[in-house]
Design a protein around this motif. Sequence first.
Motif, mmCIF file in Angstrom:
data_model
loop_
_atom_site.group_PDB
_atom_site.id
_atom_site.type_symbol
_atom_site.label_atom_id
_atom_site.label_comp_id
_atom_site.label_asym_id
_atom_site.label_seq_id
_atom_site.Cartn_x
_atom_site.Cartn_y
_atom_site.Cartn_z
ATOM 1 N N GLN A 6 36.468 42.011 36.735
ATOM 2 C CA GLN A 6 37.089 41.924 35.421
ATOM 3 C C GLN A 6 38.588 42.099 35.580
ATOM 4 O O GLN A 6 39.037 42.831 36.466
ATOM 5 C CB GLN A 6 36.585 43.039 34.492
ATOM 6 C CG GLN A 6 35.129 42.999 34.156
ATOM 7 C CD GLN A 6 34.760 44.162 33.236
ATOM 8 O OE1 GLN A 6 34.157 45.145 33.661
ATOM 9 N NE2 GLN A 6 35.136 44.035 31.969
ATOM 10 N N ASN A 7 39.337 41.482 34.710
ATOM 11 C CA ASN A 7 40.768 41.729 34.649
ATOM 12 C C ASN A 7 40.983 43.079 33.982
ATOM 13 O O ASN A 7 40.482 43.316 32.882
ATOM 14 C CB ASN A 7 41.447 40.622 33.832
ATOM 15 C CG ASN A 7 42.949 40.721 33.888
ATOM 16 O OD1 ASN A 7 43.509 41.821 33.871
ATOM 17 N ND2 ASN A 7 43.616 39.592 33.964
ATOM 18 N N SER A 8 41.698 43.964 34.652
ATOM 19 C CA SER A 8 41.824 45.330 34.128
ATOM 20 C C SER A 8 42.689 45.426 32.880
ATOM 21 O O SER A 8 42.602 46.403 32.130
ATOM 22 C CB SER A 8 42.370 46.255 35.210
ATOM 23 O OG SER A 8 43.651 45.814 35.620
ATOM 24 N N GLY A 9 43.513 44.384 32.634
ATOM 25 C CA GLY A 9 44.362 44.377 31.448
ATOM 26 C C GLY A 9 45.581 45.266 31.613
ATOM 27 O O GLY A 9 46.037 45.478 32.732
ATOM 28 N N LEU A 11 44.656 44.144 27.675
ATOM 29 C CA LEU A 11 44.664 42.994 26.803
ATOM 30 C C LEU A 11 45.081 43.476 25.423
ATOM 31 O O LEU A 11 44.429 44.336 24.858
ATOM 32 C CB LEU A 11 43.267 42.355 26.744
ATOM 33 C CG LEU A 11 43.061 41.226 25.738
ATOM 34 C CD1 LEU A 11 43.916 40.029 26.111
ATOM 35 C CD2 LEU A 11 41.584 40.844 25.659
ATOM 36 N N LEU A 21 37.118 38.779 26.275
ATOM 37 C CA LEU A 21 37.017 39.544 27.519
ATOM 38 C C LEU A 21 36.106 38.784 28.474
ATOM 39 O O LEU A 21 35.041 38.310 28.069
ATOM 40 C CB LEU A 21 36.451 40.938 27.233
ATOM 41 C CG LEU A 21 37.193 41.721 26.148
ATOM 42 C CD1 LEU A 21 36.348 42.876 25.655
ATOM 43 C CD2 LEU A 21 38.505 42.229 26.701
ATOM 44 N N CYS A 23 34.268 38.201 32.532
ATOM 45 C CA CYS A 23 33.659 38.886 33.664
ATOM 46 C C CYS A 23 33.005 37.842 34.555
ATOM 47 O O CYS A 23 32.338 36.925 34.042
ATOM 48 C CB CYS A 23 32.629 39.887 33.129
ATOM 49 S SG CYS A 23 31.547 40.639 34.354
ATOM 50 N N THR A 86 38.034 50.652 26.665
ATOM 51 C CA THR A 86 37.785 49.894 27.892
ATOM 52 C C THR A 86 36.394 49.288 27.805
ATOM 53 O O THR A 86 35.436 49.984 27.457
ATOM 54 C CB THR A 86 37.904 50.797 29.128
ATOM 55 O OG1 THR A 86 39.244 51.278 29.231
ATOM 56 C CG2 THR A 86 37.556 50.027 30.399
ATOM 57 N N THR A 108 37.948 46.189 31.348
ATOM 58 C CA THR A 108 39.173 45.641 30.762
ATOM 59 C C THR A 108 39.571 46.526 29.598
ATOM 60 O O THR A 108 38.759 46.786 28.693
ATOM 61 C CB THR A 108 38.956 44.205 30.246
ATOM 62 O OG1 THR A 108 38.624 43.352 31.328
ATOM 63 C CG2 THR A 108 40.222 43.686 29.562
ATOM 64 N N THR A 109 40.811 46.994 29.625
ATOM 65 C CA THR A 109 41.313 47.818 28.532
ATOM 66 C C THR A 109 41.825 46.921 27.417
ATOM 67 O O THR A 109 42.663 46.048 27.646
ATOM 68 C CB THR A 109 42.444 48.735 29.024
ATOM 69 O OG1 THR A 109 41.914 49.600 30.036
ATOM 70 C CG2 THR A 109 42.987 49.581 27.880
#
Lengths: 114, 112
Positions: A6-9, A11, A21, A23, A86, A108-109
């Motif tokens: 996942q992109n951790s952000g 966002l 979001l 994944c 998150t 992702t936050t």
Amino acid sequence: QKEVEQNSGPLSVPEGAIASLNCTYSDRGSQSFFWYRQYSGKSPELIMFIYSNGDKEDGRFTAQLNKASQYVSLLIRDSQPSDSATYLCAVNRQGSSNTGKLIFGQGTTLQVKP
Amino acid sequence: EADIYQTPRYLVIGTGKKITLECSQTMGHDKMYWYQQDPGMELHLIHYSYGVNSTEKGDLSSESTVSRIRTEHFPLTLESARPSHTSQYLCASSEYEYSGYTFGSGTRLTVV
């Protein structure tokens, strides 16, 4: 390569917008997919799960699964500041022990700004 | 209302002490899990159980041990705590192979 990515952000979306979001996962044999929401300092809470290709809707949340491309996404419509958290993607791992262990992405936050 | 309970919620303990983190569930689930989570990091499976007297180590190497003498109870023990054990420990249970987890509220452990 991580099994679930996942992109951790973070966002950041404005209040009322759609948050998307994403994944990806590496095990083609994975059968079930989950989205958890985790507020800071709290434990994860299950918000959506999906087993088959396509979309699954629950209120403001829609989970989308594409097994051929090995990705699963979560859409949050009409985002609210209370959605700021998150979001963890989890994939059910297959294996000979067959215990249904989940593998989690790092999350992702999401920040929803009023 | 939570059906899976973890105690204590927070624990600060000195190096070398023995500790047991408690986890109990009232749902009758056979499958139970312990995950470790550091701030901003993903959850890592450290132990799991698919029934009474059945326990296995997870992906993340851990010096902790677990037991499953009763379906509802899955405690985790550290024989000699070290600062490297400082983390959040999350207990979870699931009903079926393909069902999601229900998590307890977690134990935040600090070893000084």
